[in-house]
Scaffold this motif. Structure first.
Motif, mmCIF file in Angstrom:
data_model
loop_
_atom_site.group_PDB
_atom_site.id
_atom_site.type_symbol
_atom_site.label_atom_id
_atom_site.label_comp_id
_atom_site.label_asym_id
_atom_site.label_seq_id
_atom_site.Cartn_x
_atom_site.Cartn_y
_atom_site.Cartn_z
ATOM 1 N N GLN A 1 18.062 24.922 -1.110
ATOM 2 C CA GLN A 1 18.130 24.950 0.347
ATOM 3 C C GLN A 1 18.583 26.330 0.775
ATOM 4 O O GLN A 1 19.489 26.910 0.188
ATOM 5 C CB GLN A 1 19.125 23.902 0.865
ATOM 6 C CG GLN A 1 19.184 23.876 2.396
ATOM 7 C CD GLN A 1 20.144 22.808 2.886
ATOM 8 O OE1 GLN A 1 20.574 21.976 2.118
ATOM 9 N NE2 GLN A 1 20.468 22.833 4.148
ATOM 10 N N TYR B 1 26.707 14.097 9.844
ATOM 11 C CA TYR B 1 27.295 15.128 8.977
ATOM 12 C C TYR B 1 28.020 14.475 7.800
ATOM 13 O O TYR B 1 27.864 14.901 6.651
ATOM 14 C CB TYR B 1 28.266 15.982 9.787
ATOM 15 C CG TYR B 1 28.765 17.221 9.068
ATOM 16 C CD1 TYR B 1 27.964 18.348 8.944
ATOM 17 C CD2 TYR B 1 30.045 17.266 8.526
ATOM 18 C CE1 TYR B 1 28.424 19.493 8.285
ATOM 19 C CE2 TYR B 1 30.520 18.398 7.875
ATOM 20 C CZ TYR B 1 29.701 19.511 7.764
ATOM 21 O OH TYR B 1 30.150 20.633 7.110
ATOM 22 N N ASP C 1 25.831 13.194 5.064
ATOM 23 C CA ASP C 1 25.438 14.209 4.082
ATOM 24 C C ASP C 1 26.609 14.600 3.182
ATOM 25 O O ASP C 1 26.414 14.885 1.996
ATOM 26 C CB ASP C 1 24.847 15.436 4.784
ATOM 27 C CG ASP C 1 23.360 15.267 5.086
ATOM 28 O OD1 ASP C 1 22.793 14.202 4.740
ATOM 29 O OD2 ASP C 1 22.759 16.196 5.669
ATOM 30 N N LYS D 1 26.744 12.630 0.116
ATOM 31 C CA LYS D 1 25.772 12.919 -0.945
ATOM 32 C C LYS D 1 26.296 13.925 -1.964
ATOM 33 O O LYS D 1 25.630 14.188 -2.972
ATOM 34 C CB LYS D 1 24.476 13.441 -0.324
ATOM 35 C CG LYS D 1 23.782 12.441 0.596
ATOM 36 C CD LYS D 1 22.582 13.060 1.293
ATOM 37 C CE LYS D 1 21.961 12.079 2.289
ATOM 38 N NZ LYS D 1 20.841 12.688 3.032
ATOM 39 N N HIS E 1 22.450 19.279 9.497
ATOM 40 C CA HIS E 1 22.723 17.927 9.026
ATOM 41 C C HIS E 1 22.561 16.871 10.115
ATOM 42 O O HIS E 1 22.717 15.678 9.844
ATOM 43 C CB HIS E 1 24.136 17.870 8.448
ATOM 44 C CG HIS E 1 24.353 18.860 7.349
ATOM 45 N ND1 HIS E 1 23.856 18.685 6.083
ATOM 46 C CD2 HIS E 1 24.979 20.073 7.336
ATOM 47 C CE1 HIS E 1 24.171 19.722 5.328
ATOM 48 N NE2 HIS E 1 24.857 20.578 6.069
ATOM 49 N N ASN F 1 26.377 23.125 2.191
ATOM 50 C CA ASN F 1 26.185 23.951 0.997
ATOM 51 C C ASN F 1 26.911 25.289 1.093
ATOM 52 O O ASN F 1 27.358 25.839 0.089
ATOM 53 C CB ASN F 1 24.693 24.171 0.731
ATOM 54 C CG ASN F 1 24.089 23.041 -0.095
ATOM 55 O OD1 ASN F 1 24.798 22.327 -0.788
ATOM 56 N ND2 ASN F 1 22.785 22.887 -0.024
ATOM 57 N N THR G 1 25.891 23.357 -5.232
ATOM 58 C CA THR G 1 25.248 22.942 -3.995
ATOM 59 C C THR G 1 24.374 21.710 -4.224
ATOM 60 O O THR G 1 24.088 21.325 -5.364
ATOM 61 C CB THR G 1 24.403 24.083 -3.407
ATOM 62 O OG1 THR G 1 23.434 24.504 -4.384
ATOM 63 C CG2 THR G 1 25.282 25.262 -3.022
ATOM 64 N N VAL G 2 23.946 21.094 -3.115
ATOM 65 C CA VAL G 2 23.240 19.819 -3.137
ATOM 66 C C VAL G 2 21.902 19.959 -2.425
ATOM 67 O O VAL G 2 21.801 20.667 -1.421
ATOM 68 C CB VAL G 2 24.094 18.722 -2.447
ATOM 69 C CG1 VAL G 2 23.365 17.390 -2.398
ATOM 70 C CG2 VAL G 2 25.433 18.572 -3.157
ATOM 71 N N ASN G 3 20.885 19.282 -2.918
ATOM 72 C CA ASN G 3 19.582 19.250 -2.256
ATOM 73 C C ASN G 3 19.591 18.137 -1.207
ATOM 74 O O ASN G 3 19.450 16.964 -1.533
ATOM 75 C CB ASN G 3 18.475 19.014 -3.284
ATOM 76 C CG ASN G 3 17.087 19.038 -2.661
ATOM 77 O OD1 ASN G 3 16.939 19.285 -1.463
ATOM 78 N ND2 ASN G 3 16.078 18.790 -3.472
ATOM 79 N N PHE G 4 19.777 18.507 0.067
ATOM 80 C CA PHE G 4 19.841 17.518 1.144
ATOM 81 C C PHE G 4 18.468 17.170 1.714
ATOM 82 O O PHE G 4 18.361 16.297 2.581
ATOM 83 C CB PHE G 4 20.730 18.026 2.285
ATOM 84 C CG PHE G 4 22.171 18.149 1.916
ATOM 85 C CD1 PHE G 4 22.740 19.406 1.728
ATOM 86 C CD2 PHE G 4 22.965 17.035 1.737
ATOM 87 C CE1 PHE G 4 24.073 19.537 1.378
ATOM 88 C CE2 PHE G 4 24.297 17.148 1.389
ATOM 89 C CZ PHE G 4 24.855 18.409 1.199
ATOM 90 N N THR G 5 17.429 17.840 1.246
ATOM 91 C CA THR G 5 16.100 17.625 1.831
ATOM 92 C C THR G 5 15.401 16.399 1.276
ATOM 93 O O THR G 5 14.386 15.964 1.819
ATOM 94 C CB THR G 5 15.212 18.844 1.579
ATOM 95 O OG1 THR G 5 15.006 18.994 0.162
ATOM 96 C CG2 THR G 5 15.860 20.116 2.117
ATOM 97 N N ASN G 6 15.925 15.844 0.166
ATOM 98 C CA ASN G 6 15.281 14.715 -0.513
ATOM 99 C C ASN G 6 13.882 15.066 -1.001
ATOM 100 O O ASN G 6 13.036 14.191 -1.172
ATOM 101 C CB ASN G 6 15.213 13.480 0.395
ATOM 102 C CG ASN G 6 16.588 12.950 0.720
ATOM 103 O OD1 ASN G 6 17.466 12.917 -0.147
ATOM 104 N ND2 ASN G 6 16.793 12.542 1.973
#
Length: 222
Positions: free
Chosen positions: A11, A70, A73, A76, A141, A200, A210-215
């Protein structure tokens, strides 16, 4: 000639400007204020980051649709990422503690959550009140429009056991990275309901993966 493999694209992060840090005396004073957990137990705010670095997110109120999305997320963020970096993730609201468990159930949030019902810590750390409408920001978010989000928030207020706003609707939140001890690594005051720091960005500043929030699947250039 083949190119060397690149890291997965997760991201894109917007640059984050670090706000001036609060005076150490203010944080020391706030450290003695009590926060309340979901069972009604009271502990000093300073105990949350005394021995370990902590990401502390102050939210507006538990009925706010932007805060809900928010925190959804934040939920996650894998616990294993936090443990690997030796960092705590903490959300603090400003309602009665009775609203913590329903809000965690609604958002799927399983990390630490407390409340500051009298907003003492909010005030000491300079969290703002009112909307800074002159500030144009958009949280990555928040998925709902203001109209739809506001309708959903009002519906939750009307259908909750006690009709209240679960906190001062004018209160803004903020994000800090604290500890161990009175060390302040990062401070951001939200200027309006959409002015959240990208998660992130905060994770990177705290040394957490970091995390992939986009799925969406990660893209690897080969």
């Amino acid at each position: 000639m083949s190119r060397p493999p690149q890291c997965p694209v997760v991201q894109q992060l917007r640059p984050v400007s670090v706000a001036p840090r609060p005076e150490l005396a203010e944080l020391r004073e706030a450290a003695y204020c009590l926060v309340v957990d979901a069972d009604g137990s009271r502990i000093p705010f300073g105990a949350l980051y005394r021995r370990q670095k902590a990401i502390v997110v102050f939210v507006r109120n538990f009925l706010c649709y932007t805060c809900k999305e928010y925190v959804e997320d934040l939920a996650k963020v894998p616990r294993s990422y936090l443990q690997e970096a030796n960092v705590r993730l903490i959300v603090i609201g400003q309602s009665s503690y009775h609203h913590i468990k329903p809000f965690c159930s609604l958002t799927g949030y399983t990390h630490e959550m407390y409340v500051d019902p009298q907003r003492e810590i909010y005030k000491m750390l300079g969290m703002k009140r009112g909307e800074g409408n002159d500030v144009s920001v958009q949280s990555p978010h928040v998925k709902s429009s203001m109209l739809l989000g506001s309708i959903r928030s009002m519906w939750r207020a009307m259908t909750s056991p006690a009709f209240d706003f679960q906190g001062d609707p004018a209160q803004q939140g903020g994000t800090l990275i604290l500890g161990p001890g009175n060390e302040v690594h990062f401070l951001h005051h939200d200027r309006n309901r959409l002015d959240h720091v990208p998660i992130n960005s905060v994770l990177q500043l705290a040394g957490v993966k970091t995390v992939n929030f986009t799925n969406k699947p990660q893209i690897i250039d080969v």
